[in-house]
Design an enzyme around this catalytic site. Structure first.
Site, PDB file in Angstrom:
ATOM      1  CB  ALA A 156      -0.903   0.011   1.229  1.00 42.30           C
ATOM      2  CE  LYS A 157       3.046   7.148  -3.687  1.00 41.34           C
ATOM      3  NZ  LYS A 157       4.458   6.764  -3.523  1.00 41.34           N
ATOM      4  CB  ALA A 158       0.110   3.288   3.871  1.00 39.71           C
ATOM      5  CE1 TYR A 162       6.966   7.369   0.293  1.00 42.67           C
ATOM      6  CE2 TYR A 162       4.982   6.197   0.971  1.00 42.67           C
ATOM      7  CZ  TYR A 162       5.890   6.551  -0.015  1.00 42.67           C
ATOM      8  OH  TYR A 162       5.731   6.083  -1.299  1.00 42.67           O
TER       9      TYR A 162
END
Length: 288
Positions: A156-158, A162
């Site tokens: 997931a680009k959660a 980051y």
């Protein structure tokens, strides 16, 4: 330069375009406290968002991975991005679509009663690594490692994923580097803080297997471009010490596009013909 919260323009938020400075959320927004947020970074070239639909599909998949039921379909998102890009008046631009759990009845870890919200902001953004695009970026080797898929939804680009990227990039910049390279939890080469990585040896390309980090849309695009050229691409687990034998290196990402790498810790690479060629070919593709 104006700060990002103090600019002219419009932002699409929950179904309507509003003034840039009015795009605000409450202090008790769940995402601010518990990282219940996913996003996409996209680029528009000549007034068209590159791989737009793939980004919209991934945004929904990321939201589902974080148990956030999306209030918008792919078609809704595509229409919203087109509307926002037109309102921006920009031809070449960066596109940020974000989905998050807002404020509501829940303010603990659980947030099922809180609304899922969405916004799209668009602005001009040049080369992510500055002049490294020509000279080759310098990378530090990060202290932290990309986590195991058993610990977090790694595909997931959660936003929460980051956190170690921000820490690692800050440390890298303090050392005079452009970015940092992560190993995965097993010790294999993984990715940079916001970009995938490729290496060249004896005319063939080697890139880490995307089994514990985001399989970038730019990564997939570049792999196909290389294969179309008849270049062998090895997607595999790469040991850190193998970097000593690689000749060329580059990063890929929506923001990074294709950026040559000159140094990673003690390892050095030439900005060679294949690197320059694939960078030029990618630039031609996105502007076609």
């Amino acid at each position: 330069m104006a700060t990002y919260d103090d600019r002219d323009g419009l932002i699409w938020m929950d179904g309507e375009l509003i003034n840039w400075r009015d795009a605000k959320v409450h202090l008790l927004t769940h995402a601010m406290h518990y990282a219940s947020s996913v996003f996409e970074g996209e680029r528009a070239y000549n007034g068209k968002i590159f791989k737009s639909r793939e980004h919209s599909e991934r945004l929904i998949a990321s939201a589902e991975a974080l148990d956030m039921p999306m209030p918008y379909s792919v078609e809704d998102i595509e229409k919203a991005k087109e509307e926002t890009l037109k309102a921006s008046g920009l031809e070449d631009a960066y596109v940020r679509a974000i989905v998050w759990r807002g404020s509501g009845e829940d303010m603990g870890v659980a947030s099922a009663k809180n609304p899922v919200r969405m916004a799209i902001a668009i602005w001009g953004w040049g080369a992510y690594y500055g002049d490294a695009k020509m000279q080759g970026a310098k990378l530090d080797i990060a202290e932290y490692k990309r986590p195991s898929p058993e610990t977090i939804p790694v595909h997931a680009k959660a936003a929460g994923l980051y956190m170690i990227c921000t820490i690692s990039k800050h440390k890298a910049e303090a050392k005079g580097c452009s970015d940092a390279l992560f190993m995965d939890w097993r010790g294999y080469v993984a990715e940079a803080t916001g970009a995938n990585i490729f290496f060249v040896k004896d005319g063939e390309v080697h890139t880490p297997l995307a089994d514990c980090f985001l399989n970038g849309i730019t990564r997939q695009t570049v792999i196909q471009m290389l294969k179309d050229k008849g270049i062998t691409v090895h997607e595999r687990r790469i040991k850190p010490e193998e970097m000593d034998g690689f000749e060329q290196c580059w990063l890929t990402g929506t923001a990074a596009e294709v950026t040559p790498v000159g140094e990673i810790g003690p390892y050095t690479f030439e900005v060679g013909d294949m690197t320059r060629e694939i960078a030029a070919d990618y630039e031609a593709l996105v502007r076609a």
